[in-house]
Design an enzyme around this catalytic site. Structure first.
Site, mmCIF file in Angstrom:
data_model
loop_
_atom_site.group_PDB
_atom_site.id
_atom_site.type_symbol
_atom_site.label_atom_id
_atom_site.label_comp_id
_atom_site.label_asym_id
_atom_site.label_seq_id
_atom_site.Cartn_x
_atom_site.Cartn_y
_atom_site.Cartn_z
ATOM 1 N N HIS A 229 -22.052 0.652 -1.240
ATOM 2 C CA HIS A 229 -22.150 1.933 -0.488
ATOM 3 C C HIS A 229 -22.940 2.737 -1.438
ATOM 4 O O HIS A 229 -22.521 3.278 -2.205
ATOM 5 C CB HIS A 229 -20.726 2.442 -0.936
ATOM 6 C CG HIS A 229 -20.864 4.134 -0.571
ATOM 7 N ND1 HIS A 229 -19.995 4.020 1.031
ATOM 8 C CD2 HIS A 229 -20.880 5.186 0.142
ATOM 9 C CE1 HIS A 229 -19.820 5.719 1.482
ATOM 10 N NE2 HIS A 229 -20.516 5.808 0.765
ATOM 11 N N CYS A 262 -22.448 13.913 1.579
ATOM 12 C CA CYS A 262 -20.386 14.083 1.001
ATOM 13 C C CYS A 262 -20.404 16.170 0.967
ATOM 14 O O CYS A 262 -21.170 16.193 -0.104
ATOM 15 C CB CYS A 262 -20.051 13.793 -0.186
ATOM 16 S SG CYS A 262 -18.532 14.589 -0.714
ATOM 17 N N ASN A 271 -26.403 8.212 4.046
ATOM 18 C CA ASN A 271 -26.511 6.644 3.614
ATOM 19 C C ASN A 271 -27.332 5.488 4.270
ATOM 20 O O ASN A 271 -28.360 6.095 5.171
ATOM 21 C CB ASN A 271 -24.508 6.030 4.858
ATOM 22 C CG ASN A 271 -23.706 6.745 4.558
ATOM 23 O OD1 ASN A 271 -23.612 7.856 4.902
ATOM 24 N ND2 ASN A 271 -23.009 5.995 3.391
HETATM 25 P P1 HMG Z 1 -5.368 20.554 -2.452
HETATM 26 O O1 HMG Z 1 -5.850 21.813 -1.961
HETATM 27 O O2 HMG Z 1 -5.113 20.578 -3.887
HETATM 28 O O3 HMG Z 1 -3.844 20.320 -1.718
HETATM 29 O O4 HMG Z 1 -6.636 20.329 -2.429
HETATM 30 P P2 HMG Z 1 -2.273 20.629 -1.925
HETATM 31 O O5 HMG Z 1 -1.280 19.112 -2.027
HETATM 32 O O6 HMG Z 1 -2.274 21.944 -3.053
HETATM 33 O O7 HMG Z 1 -1.457 20.911 -0.703
HETATM 34 C C1 HMG Z 1 -2.629 22.223 -0.233
HETATM 35 C C2 HMG Z 1 -2.149 22.590 1.097
HETATM 36 O O8 HMG Z 1 -2.883 20.645 1.802
HETATM 37 C C3 HMG Z 1 -0.564 22.226 1.474
HETATM 38 O O9 HMG Z 1 -0.501 22.649 2.921
HETATM 39 C C4 HMG Z 1 -0.646 21.223 1.938
HETATM 40 O O10 HMG Z 1 0.419 20.329 3.051
HETATM 41 C C5 HMG Z 1 -2.139 20.753 2.709
HETATM 42 P P3 HMG Z 1 0.416 23.667 2.916
HETATM 43 O O11 HMG Z 1 1.629 23.938 2.005
HETATM 44 O O12 HMG Z 1 -0.181 24.653 2.024
HETATM 45 O O13 HMG Z 1 0.554 24.635 4.220
HETATM 46 N N1 HMG Z 1 -2.498 19.300 2.438
HETATM 47 C C6 HMG Z 1 -3.134 18.551 3.382
HETATM 48 N N2 HMG Z 1 -3.564 18.242 5.048
HETATM 49 C C7 HMG Z 1 -3.762 17.648 5.504
HETATM 50 N N3 HMG Z 1 -3.939 16.217 5.343
HETATM 51 C C8 HMG Z 1 -3.391 16.210 3.632
HETATM 52 C C9 HMG Z 1 -2.978 16.891 2.952
HETATM 53 N N4 HMG Z 1 -3.243 17.531 1.788
HETATM 54 C C10 HMG Z 1 -2.475 18.318 1.662
HETATM 55 N N5 HMG Z 1 -4.034 15.244 3.725
HETATM 56 C C11 HMG Z 1 -7.020 17.704 -1.050
HETATM 57 C C12 HMG Z 1 -6.433 18.210 -2.552
HETATM 58 C C13 HMG Z 1 -6.903 16.253 -1.361
HETATM 59 C C14 HMG Z 1 -6.181 17.342 0.664
HETATM 60 C C15 HMG Z 1 -8.534 17.746 -0.370
HETATM 61 O O14 HMG Z 1 -8.584 17.843 -1.766
HETATM 62 C C16 HMG Z 1 -8.927 17.082 0.432
HETATM 63 O O15 HMG Z 1 -8.678 17.142 1.593
HETATM 64 N N6 HMG Z 1 -9.729 16.568 -0.503
HETATM 65 C C17 HMG Z 1 -10.806 15.750 0.844
HETATM 66 C C18 HMG Z 1 -12.166 15.933 0.480
HETATM 67 C C19 HMG Z 1 -13.297 14.734 1.375
HETATM 68 O O16 HMG Z 1 -12.901 14.626 2.320
HETATM 69 N N7 HMG Z 1 -14.648 14.805 0.815
HETATM 70 C C20 HMG Z 1 -15.387 13.437 1.780
HETATM 71 C C21 HMG Z 1 -14.772 12.877 1.564
HETATM 72 S S1 HMG Z 1 -14.920 11.617 0.014
HETATM 73 C C22 HMG Z 1 -16.697 10.668 -0.265
HETATM 74 O O17 HMG Z 1 -17.554 11.147 1.095
HETATM 75 C C23 HMG Z 1 -17.405 9.537 -0.730
HETATM 76 C C24 HMG Z 1 -17.599 8.684 -0.246
HETATM 77 O O18 HMG Z 1 -18.174 8.651 1.010
HETATM 78 C C25 HMG Z 1 -18.178 7.857 -1.426
HETATM 79 C C26 HMG Z 1 -19.649 7.881 -1.418
HETATM 80 O O19 HMG Z 1 -20.421 7.712 -1.097
HETATM 81 O O20 HMG Z 1 -19.285 7.798 -3.280
HETATM 82 C C27 HMG Z 1 -16.045 7.868 0.233
HETATM 83 MG MG MG Z 2 -20.298 8.003 0.761
#
Ligand code: HMG
Ligand code: MG
Length: 320
Positions: A229, A262, A271
């Site tokens: 990737h 990201c 990408n």
């Molecule tokens: P957090 O704030 O630590 O979550 O985030 P939490 O577990 O403490 O929960 C807080 C609140 O969030 C709660 O709601 C949960 O229900 C809700 P409340 O009780 O306060 O109403 N919650 C959610 N809601 C919807 N969907 C969920 C979810 N999880 C918890 N899944 C978390 C932790 C992991 C959720 C957050 O950090 C997050 O969403 N991160 C995503 C970041 C992201 O998407 N980054 C981009 C993708 S990675 C990338 O691009 C790299 C890649 O391309 C490869 C590369 O290039 O290297 C793949």
């Molecule tokens: Mg990526």
């Protein structure tokens, strides 16, 4: 060798095959997810559904659709549920075969409710990015993935494991190969069917790519379990892909038009562009099953929606 002047629709590179490269590869299309997640202006759910439908029609498979992450963390993909429902309306059960990103059990529940069959978790090879991207420590991320992956497997889902910052990290600098291998093996041990090695900020160079693949092989991870990737920040994505092909890796992530980045990684840009990859594969005579013209048309169409030209060199050359 084919004549570069023949062929209709688009110009074609001369084909020169190399026996030491794979004869066929899989392109794992991430344009609708990695490509769009960093876009600041909200894109209509219908446009996203059109994009995915067009990419499928061009022969791309798999096409990663969206992310079931916290909507506040990635506002652009807050419509994940509506998008998947719209795709089920349009494509039927085929939409449930589209992979989606899921970081935790909450995300898995959302995917299960829709009957989706393929998820991808996304871990980090470094402590800082685990914290910035997942609000977790390095060790905490595995504890979050473990029940998520176990439940997904029990539900007969396939699970892809992404590993970010495999070649360098904007906060921590160089990342030791041994550390990347250890983290990657962790994802595989937790049940990942495939491990996608992410050059999140595009700093990898070809020799580094080969060394990392070799290190995985030495630890008993065959190239068939690996995907690559690449982000193209420093213009190395195609050279790195060739290095991967020379090592026998047969799955490459790419994004139509070269969109991507990201939101939680400083200096992450687009990408590897699907079209740039297709042009190189065509020249090497490597089969991929994708219609380059249709992908380039789709990227030009999407560029119209985003209000700026595609960053892909091949899209620009073909449409000039
Ligand atoms: P957090 O704030 O630590 O979550 O985030 P939490 O577990 O403490 O929960 C807080 C609140 O969030 C709660 O709601 C949960 O229900 C809700 P409340 O009780 O306060 O109403 N919650 C959610 N809601 C919807 N969907 C969920 C979810 N999880 C918890 N899944 C978390 C932790 C992991 C959720 C957050 O950090 C997050 O969403 N991160 C995503 C970041 C992201 O998407 N980054 C981009 C993708 S990675 C990338 O691009 C790299 C890649 O391309 C490869 C590369 O290039 O290297 C793949
Ligand atoms: Mg990526």
């Amino acid at each position: 060798m084919s004549d570069p002047s023949t062929g209709s629709g688009h110009r074609l590179p001369a084909v020169v095959r190399h026996d030491d490269l794979p004869s066929r590869i899989t392109i794992y299309e991430v344009g609708a997810r990695d490509g769009l997640q960093n876009e600041k202006t909200a894109i209509d759910t219908g446009v996203k559904a059109d994009l995915i439908t067009r990419l499928l029609d061009a022969g791309l498979s798999p096409v990663e659709a969206t992310s079931f992450v916290h909507p506040k963390w990635v506002p652009q993909l807050a419509d994940a549920k509506q998008l998947m429902e719209e795709l089920v309306d349009r494509l039927g059960d085929r939409a449930r075969e589209l992979p989606v990103l899921v970081p935790n059990e909450k995300g898995l529940d959302r995917a299960l409710e829709l009957g989706l069959r393929h998820i991808a978790v996304f871990g980090s090879a470094t402590e800082t990015f685990a914290n910035k991207n997942l609000n977790q420590t390095f060790d905490g991320q595995w504890a979050m993935f473990e029940p998520t992956m176990t439940r997904a497997k029990d539900a007969n889902m396939t699970v892809r494991g992404y590993l970010s910052m495999c070649f360098g990290d904007p906060w921590e600098g160089q990342v030791e190969i041994a550390k990347v291998v250890e983290a990657g093996k962790r994802l595989l041990d937790l049940g990942a069917d495939e491990l996608s090695l992410g050059d999140t900020i595009g700093v990898a160079t070809a020799g580094h790519v080969k060394a990392l693949i070799k290190a995985f092989e030495e630890e008993g991870v065959p190239t068939e379990r690996l995907a690559l990737h690449f982000h193209d920040t420093y213009g190395q994505a195609l050279a790195n892909t060739l290095a991967g092909l020379q090592c026998g890796v047969t799955t490459y992530d790419a994004s139509a038009g070269g969109l991507g980045g990201c939101p939680y990684a400083k200096s992450a840009t687009g990408n590897l562009a699907t079209e740039d990859l297709l042009w190189m594969l065509d020249g090497l005579g490597i089969e991929h099953g994708v219609d380059l013209d249709k992908v380039a048309d789709t990227s030009s169409w999407l560029a119209g929606h985003l209000g700026r030209p595609s960053p892909s060199a091949v899209v620009r050359a073909l449409r000039s």
